[in-house]
Write a protein that holds these residues in place. Structure first.
Motif, short mmCIF file in Angstrom:
data_model
loop_
_atom_site.label_atom_id
_atom_site.label_comp_id
_atom_site.label_asym_id
_atom_site.label_seq_id
_atom_site.Cartn_x
_atom_site.Cartn_y
_atom_site.Cartn_z
N ARG A 1 22.80 30.32 29.95
CA ARG A 1 23.25 31.29 30.95
C ARG A 1 24.75 31.16 31.13
N MET A 2 25.40 32.31 31.24
CA MET A 2 26.84 32.31 31.50
C MET A 2 27.10 33.13 32.74
N LEU A 3 27.96 32.61 33.59
CA LEU A 3 28.39 33.38 34.75
C LEU A 3 29.81 33.84 34.49
N LEU A 4 30.02 35.14 34.46
CA LEU A 4 31.35 35.65 34.20
C LEU A 4 31.89 36.28 35.47
N THR A 5 33.18 36.13 35.67
CA THR A 5 33.82 37.03 36.63
C THR A 5 34.66 37.97 35.78
N VAL A 6 34.50 39.25 36.04
CA VAL A 6 35.20 40.23 35.22
C VAL A 6 36.08 41.11 36.08
N ASP A 7 37.22 41.44 35.49
CA ASP A 7 38.11 42.41 36.09
C ASP A 7 38.07 43.61 35.16
N GLY A 8 37.31 44.62 35.52
CA GLY A 8 37.03 45.69 34.56
C GLY A 8 36.15 45.13 33.46
N GLU A 9 36.62 45.24 32.21
CA GLU A 9 35.88 44.70 31.08
C GLU A 9 36.38 43.31 30.71
N THR A 10 37.44 42.87 31.34
CA THR A 10 38.09 41.65 30.90
C THR A 10 37.56 40.45 31.68
N VAL A 11 37.24 39.41 30.95
CA VAL A 11 36.68 38.21 31.57
C VAL A 11 37.80 37.38 32.15
N THR A 12 37.68 37.05 33.43
CA THR A 12 38.71 36.21 34.04
C THR A 12 38.28 34.76 34.13
#
Lengths: 294, 625
Positions: B250-261
């Motif tokens: 499992r991965m938790l991503l924070t995204v700004d639009g399509e870009t992973v921050t």
């Protein structure tokens, strides 16, 4: 189950000559099952080692599409069959139950391999659920570690045979043909250890009785429990020894209804057998009625 | 100035023993030789650990922290111990250093500031052993969930189905009666609860804790984008059920639009307690369990474990090293596994970047034939359970059954050597050629993978990356050459290495390694012919069923398909040795290779994340163990 055109055309309904062999007449259940069993879409859902053999089964050498398991869908909302392919851990069982709840009915679960069936080689592990059936109703168990693709195919065909035997008319057979909406399976809770909400009462009772009896719980010392059991067995044995040679009738337990537990069990088994026979006979008469209809 | 540089360089080339002397000479107050029977390395004073680690890395040049793991010596000194194995990226043996702490208030300074590769390993030690690491940026549970009661790998922690400390259990052998573990558990299930459990106010805090570690909370955070517009930073959850996470990762991503921050890996969904079970098992019991670690290449797993135990056994008096034929067969099996592994890795990586399943189907063709061979030799397609201490399960059979074509072919009967010769000389090279023609210069593939997921050489070393991930970043570190084992020194092959450090470089490394494996296999074939009839066992008969392994520790490591697979084994028996490992730790490449995932993913699009994960090539059986 193959539809035999000769057989299904033998019907009391008049079929125009030019349409013969173009129209098949059968029972709704059979038609429905025939459609369902040949379009079982498994969920694209791999847990552990068995998933690799599941992929091998899906690929060209074994190819379960040949049997109607056409394509694997990654979303539970498009899947009919959940192949639990690998070790179910306490951490993973929560998402698995959620996925199962999201599948549309009718839905089936196939436990692939030793781990999904009963914990397998990892059963003693502290994070391992000993079998998917502790949380979900499992339809077919496929043994093996991992099962060969052939074994998995056999299990899937066994599931198809199971579907053949189900009837829309019979709500006992299949819960989702009964009345009212089906209840979702409660999602387990990850507390200090995994907790099945369905067993809250049981856990509470056991915890209370154990705590009152000898403050067992929480010590995580199962040897203490085995000692307790051993002590009980010892006293029982001593009592038996004191009583001298055993009279079998004296040992028998009498239930409030007047019978013994095993007699009652036999009774239930007999009733169930008779019911099954009656159902079988009914089906047979229906079938003969159909063929004699001409 | 030049002298100083020369002196430093010479320090960097000191042998292991001289390095220890150097440490003792310069930091005598913090260093103590580990003089326990069968142990190596030094014991470092906890307070000085970080400084000494810097000396080891910068002055002595041990720039690669391979493994960091905890051991609980309850009853054997009553302390906790962290064991570190550091290597030089230029090759050579390990500098082993240890730090000890009290069992009750276990605390050892974190080494994340020195080697970021220690990150997940220290979290694991906290999770399973309850050792705190002051200075660790995110010391949360990693394999179990937050809120779980206890630290399960401690020797005094007992699982719900506990029966005895060590196998074989008295109930099964020699008396032998069948019972189910459920019968002995109060709850009839694999659970146990603390006495003060309050079922009325039960809170599942595991998820909350996971999101908190992101530093965001569960909510959406409002941020300003570069044009001054207010926008939202979203938390996106990928997995544990996701087709591109290669299992229950499992991965938790924070995204700004399509870009992973930011990206936070969450694992433990397949944590099935290999190590706890392994410490109850006898040494021989563990071999089939190793099969189930990296289940794509079980032969390689067997090899690492067998090497580690053989290292320990060689300390004893009655030990004969494996015969030449045995070694040749082992290398052949391992190289075939590597081919399977890389074909599988490339195929599934292509799945992730858009070529859904078609390439895999072609690769599976060769895999199936190799599996047929494994099945004929070892009895099982995937879980081979083939290697033994000092030998093998069995020699090659005369004839084997397989097909020449996966679809519409009958099962044929082949002479084994002919089958192997044809497979190694013709079929596998043909598959690799086909793969290269279709993929290597493929424009879409290049567009998707070049310059994506870059990991620099320094970062790769610092993050303890291993295998194609490390070599794709320009570090020519292959254990078969850097710290050779078995008959690899006499075999002719090159270490695959690419400089760019992106997804494409890793793909190229894998393709080169496929070719090198074929080259090794071609050299193995004549060796098998010439040793025909030689025993596979050192003294002509199978080894003991329950070997007694002398007191000591060992770290056996092999270059597996996914990277460095190491087994840290402690035998803590009396003088006669033990029949069960005291500590059985697996240094899993898939687990540690995930440490740089967040670093590599930053700034890429969501669609590239699955590709980056695929290019690391993980398998969850090994990640979570």
């Amino acid at each position: 189950m193959d539809l035999n055109l000769q057989e299904v055309n033998a019907t009391e309904f008049p079929v125009p000559v030019e349409l013969e062999n173009n129209i098949a007449i059968t029972s709704l259940s059979q038609l429905y099952n025939w459609g369902r069993r040949n379009s079982m879409w498994p969920m694209l859902f791999g847990l552990a080692c068995c998933a690799i053999e599941m992929i091998a089964t899906a690929s060209s050498r074994f190819d379960f599409s040949r049997f109607g398991f056409e394509v694997m869908r990654a979303t539970p909302r498009q899947a009919d069959l959940m192949i639990v392919s690998g070790t179910v851990t306490k951490k993973m069982v929560v998402p698995i139950v959620r996925l199962y709840n999201q599948m549309p009915e009718p839905k089936y679960v196939l436990a692939m391999g030793a781990c999904a069936s009963g914990g397998g080689p990892f059963k003693e592990g502290y994070n391992v659920v000993s079998g998917m059936d502790k949380y979900l109703p499992v339809d077919v168990y496929v043994p093996g570690c991992p099962p060969t693709p052939q074994a998995l195919l056999y299990g899937m065909i066994a599931l198809q045979r199971k579907i053949d035997g189900q009837s829309i008319a019979n709500g006992d057979d299949v819960p989702w043909y009964g009345e009212g909406p089906a209840e979702p399976t409660p999602v387990p809770v990850l507390g200090p250890d995994i907790i099945d909400p369905r067993q809250m009462d049981m856990i509470r009772r056991q915890a209370e009785s154990a705590a009152s009896e000898m403050d067992l719980l929480g010590q995580r010392e199962l040897p203490a429990l085995t000692q307790l059991v051993a002590a009980k067995v010892e006293t029982a044995q001593a009592a038996v020894a004191e009583a001298g040679p055993v009279d079998e009738d004296a040992l028998s337990v009498v239930l409030p209804t007047g019978g013994t537990p095993w007699a009652e069990a036999e009774d239930i088994r007999e009733k169930r057998r008779l019911r099954a026979l009656a159902r079988k006979a009914l089906r047979a008469t229906r079938r003969t009625a159909q063929t004699e209809g001409e | 100035m030049e002298n100083l540089a020369a002196a430093e360089q010479s320090v960097e080339r000191l042998s292991i023993d001289d390095s220890i002397e150097y440490l003792k000479a310069n930091h005598s107050q913090a260093i103590k030789l580990d003089d326990r029977d069968g142990y190596e390395g030094v014991i470092v004073d906890s307070d000085m650990l970080v400084d000494i680690a810097r000396v080891i890395r910068d002055e002595l040049g041990f720039d690669y922290l391979s493994s960091a793991t905890a051991v609980d010596y309850l009853g054997e000194g009553d302390h906790m111990e962290m064991v570190y194995h550091a290597y030089r990226s230029s090759g050579g043996g390990a500098l082993v250093f240890k730090a000890q702490t009290d069992r009750e208030a276990a605390e050892i300074p974190s080494l994340v500031s020195v080697w970021r590769g220690a990150d997940f390993q220290e979290r694991e030690a906290w999770d399973l052993y309850g050792i705190r690491f002051p200075g660790h940026p995110n010391l949360t549970r990693i394999l179990m969930w937050e809120g779980f009661e206890g630290h399960p790998m401690r020797k005094d922690w007992r699982e719900a189905y506990y029966e005895e400390e060590q196998k074989p259990f008295d109930s099964r052998w020699p008396g032998g009666h069948v019972h189910r573990a459920e019968e002995k558990n109060v709850f009839g299930k694999n659970v146990s609860y603390p006495p003060d459990i309050d079922l009325n106010r039960l809170m599942d805090t595991s998820e909350e804790a996971v999101y908190q570690s992101l530093g965001l909370g569960v909510d959406i955070e409002r941020i300003m984008d570069k044009d001054g517009f207010e926008t939202n930073e979203l938390v996106v959850n990928m997995g544990p059920h996701h087709p591109s996470t290669h299992g229950v990762f499992r991965m938790l991503l924070t995204v700004d639009g399509e870009t992973v921050t930011s990206l936070e890996p969450v694992m433990g969904y397949l944590h099935r307690n290999h190590e706890k079970i392994g410490e109850r098992n006898t040494y021989l019991h563990n071999i089939p369990f190793t099969d189930r670690l990296d289940y794509i290449s079980s032969m390689g797993n067997n090899h690492g474990y067998v090497l580690a135990v053989e290292q320990l056994m060689s300390l004893g008096r009655k030990y004969n090293p494996p015969t030449y034929r045995c070694e040749a067969l082992r290398v052949m099996m391992v190289e075939l596994s590597r081919i399977v592994n890389h074909l599988w890795a490339i195929g599934f990586w292509l799945n992730d970047i858009g070529a859904f399943f078609t390439p895999v189907l072609y690769f599976i063709q060769e895999r199936e034939r190799i599996l047929d061979f494994f099945e004929a030799v070892a009895g099982s397609r995937m879980m081979c359970n083939y290697m033994r201490f000092g030998g093998l399960f069995g020699d090659l059979p005369e004839r084997i059954k397989s097909v020449s074509n996966l679809t519409n072919d009958r099962v044929r009967d082949y002479n084994t050597m002919q089958f192997l010769t044809e497979m190694i000389n013709e079929r596998i090279p043909r598959t690799i050629d086909e793969l290269e023609v279709l993929l290597t210069q493929n424009e879409i593939l290049i567009e998707r993978s070049m310059g994506v997921g870059i990991l620099s050489a320094e970062d790769a070393l610092n993050f303890s990356a291993a295998g194609p991930l490390l070599r794709g970043s320009g570090v020519a570190y292959d254990i078969r050459r850097a710290d050779p084992y078995s008959i690899y020194p006499e075999l002719d092959f090159d270490v695959a290495v690419e400089e760019e450090g992106d997804m494409y470089a890793r793909y190229r490394v894998r393709v080169t390694e496929l070719r090198e494996s074929v080259r090794i296999l071609k050299q193995i074939l004549p060796r098998l012919e010439s040793t025909q009839g030689e025993s596979i066992w050192a003294d002509g008969k199978p080894g003991a069923y329950a070997p007694r392994v002398p007191h000591g520790e060992s770290y056996g490591r092999v270059e597996n398909g996914k990277g460095e697979l190491g087994y840290y084994i402690v035998s803590a028996g009396g003088r006669g040795g033990s029949s069960n490992p005291w500590r059985y730790h697996v240094r899993a490449p898939s687990f540690i290779n995930l440490t740089p995932l967040g670093h590599m993913s930053k700034g890429h699009k969501v669609a590239d994340i699955v590709g980056i994960l695929g290019s690391i090539d993980i398998v969850l059986g090994e990640t979570d163990r």
